[in-house]
Motif scaffolding. Structure first.
Motif, short mmCIF file in Angstrom:
data_model
loop_
_atom_site.label_atom_id
_atom_site.label_comp_id
_atom_site.label_asym_id
_atom_site.label_seq_id
_atom_site.Cartn_x
_atom_site.Cartn_y
_atom_site.Cartn_z
N PRO A 119 0.82 -1.21 0.00
CA PRO A 119 0.00 0.00 0.00
C PRO A 119 0.86 1.26 0.00
O PRO A 119 1.98 1.26 0.49
CB PRO A 119 -0.81 -0.12 1.29
N ARG A 120 0.30 2.31 -0.54
CA ARG A 120 1.00 3.60 -0.59
C ARG A 120 1.10 4.19 0.81
O ARG A 120 0.20 4.07 1.63
CB ARG A 120 0.25 4.54 -1.52
N ARG A 121 2.24 4.83 1.06
CA ARG A 121 2.47 5.52 2.32
C ARG A 121 2.80 6.98 2.03
O ARG A 121 3.22 7.32 0.91
CB ARG A 121 3.65 4.89 3.07
N PRO A 122 2.68 7.87 3.00
CA PRO A 122 3.09 9.26 2.79
C PRO A 122 4.56 9.39 2.40
O PRO A 122 4.92 10.26 1.62
CB PRO A 122 2.79 9.92 4.15
N TRP A 123 5.42 8.52 2.98
CA TRP A 123 6.84 8.56 2.66
C TRP A 123 7.36 7.16 2.33
O TRP A 123 6.93 6.18 2.94
CB TRP A 123 7.67 9.09 3.84
N GLY A 159 5.97 1.94 9.08
CA GLY A 159 4.67 2.04 9.74
C GLY A 159 3.66 2.68 8.82
O GLY A 159 3.89 2.81 7.61
N PRO A 160 2.53 3.11 9.36
CA PRO A 160 1.47 3.69 8.52
C PRO A 160 1.91 4.93 7.75
O PRO A 160 1.32 5.24 6.71
CB PRO A 160 0.38 4.04 9.54
N SER A 161 2.93 5.63 8.22
CA SER A 161 3.34 6.87 7.55
C SER A 161 4.57 6.69 6.67
O SER A 161 4.95 7.63 5.96
CB SER A 161 3.63 7.96 8.59
#
Length: 199
Positions: free
Chosen positions: A1-5, A34-36
């Motif tokens: 999945p895509r992450r912010p970074w 992690g999620p970010s």
């Protein structure tokens, strides 16, 4: 999945920086993906420099995860590449073109770790193979990595949000000029690195 970074860490440590590379990896594991953020790391080492972390040799790709063990790498191994020449520009290109589509991020940071020698010598020695990249070769490799980023994002003008060079003497105008088309921000060391710094 895509992450912010997404952080792409290329650590060519088949030289006397091997201990530093292991310390860096354990420092990254204090944070982990992690999620970010995705943190993906390719690290090369030999058996001649350090016996730490079970004295494995060759090049491995890791998905960096959080753990509390400061002395051992526990992140999952995504690929065991065996003995590759980490001083070749193509090895850097191969890592980036493999990782970028698998671990997409809204922003992408390319972190390079190894020896550096500025415009006269270049970047990234592999003592086992007797190789390193000239500044021009490094620029060409990063350009090809950016082309992979543009294919993945579908944006013709895409570039790395950050390129960092955790390597000595890379803080020169020539280095920044070579890499400036391929990053929004470039982080470099002006002098000689005497300590191990976390990403």
């Amino acid at each position: 999945p895509r992450r912010p970074w997404t952080v792409l860490s290329y650590a060519a440590m088949s030289n006397n920086l091997e201990d530093s590379g292991l310390e860096q990896m354990n420092a990254m594991e204090k944070v982990g993906s992690g999620p970010s953020m995705h943190i993906v790391r390719q690290m090369s080492r030999s058996r001649s420099e350090s016996r730490d972390d079970r004295n494995w040799a060759g090049s491995r790709r890791f998905y960096v995860t959080k753990d509390g063990n400061p002395d051992r790498i526990v992140s999952p191994i995504l690929a065991n590449l065996g003995d590759i020449d980490s001083g070749r520009p193509q090895s850097l290109v191969d890592f980036c073109t493999w990782a970028i589509p698998l671990f997409p991020g809204d922003r992408t940071w390319l972190a390079l770790e190894n020896h550096g020698g500025g415009p006269l010598w270049g970047y990234g020695s592999d003592d086992a193979h007797g190789t390193h990249q000239t500044l021009s070769e490094l620029g060409t490799a990063v350009k090809q990595a950016v082309e992979a980023l543009r294919r993945q994002t579908g944006r013709p003008g895409a570039r790395f949000d950050v390129i960092s060079l955790h390597a000595c003497m890379m803080g020169t105008l020539e280095v920044v000029y070579e890499l400036r088309p391929y990053a929004r921000v470039i982080l470099v060391l002006v002098g000689v690195l005497l300590t191990s710094l976390a990403l």
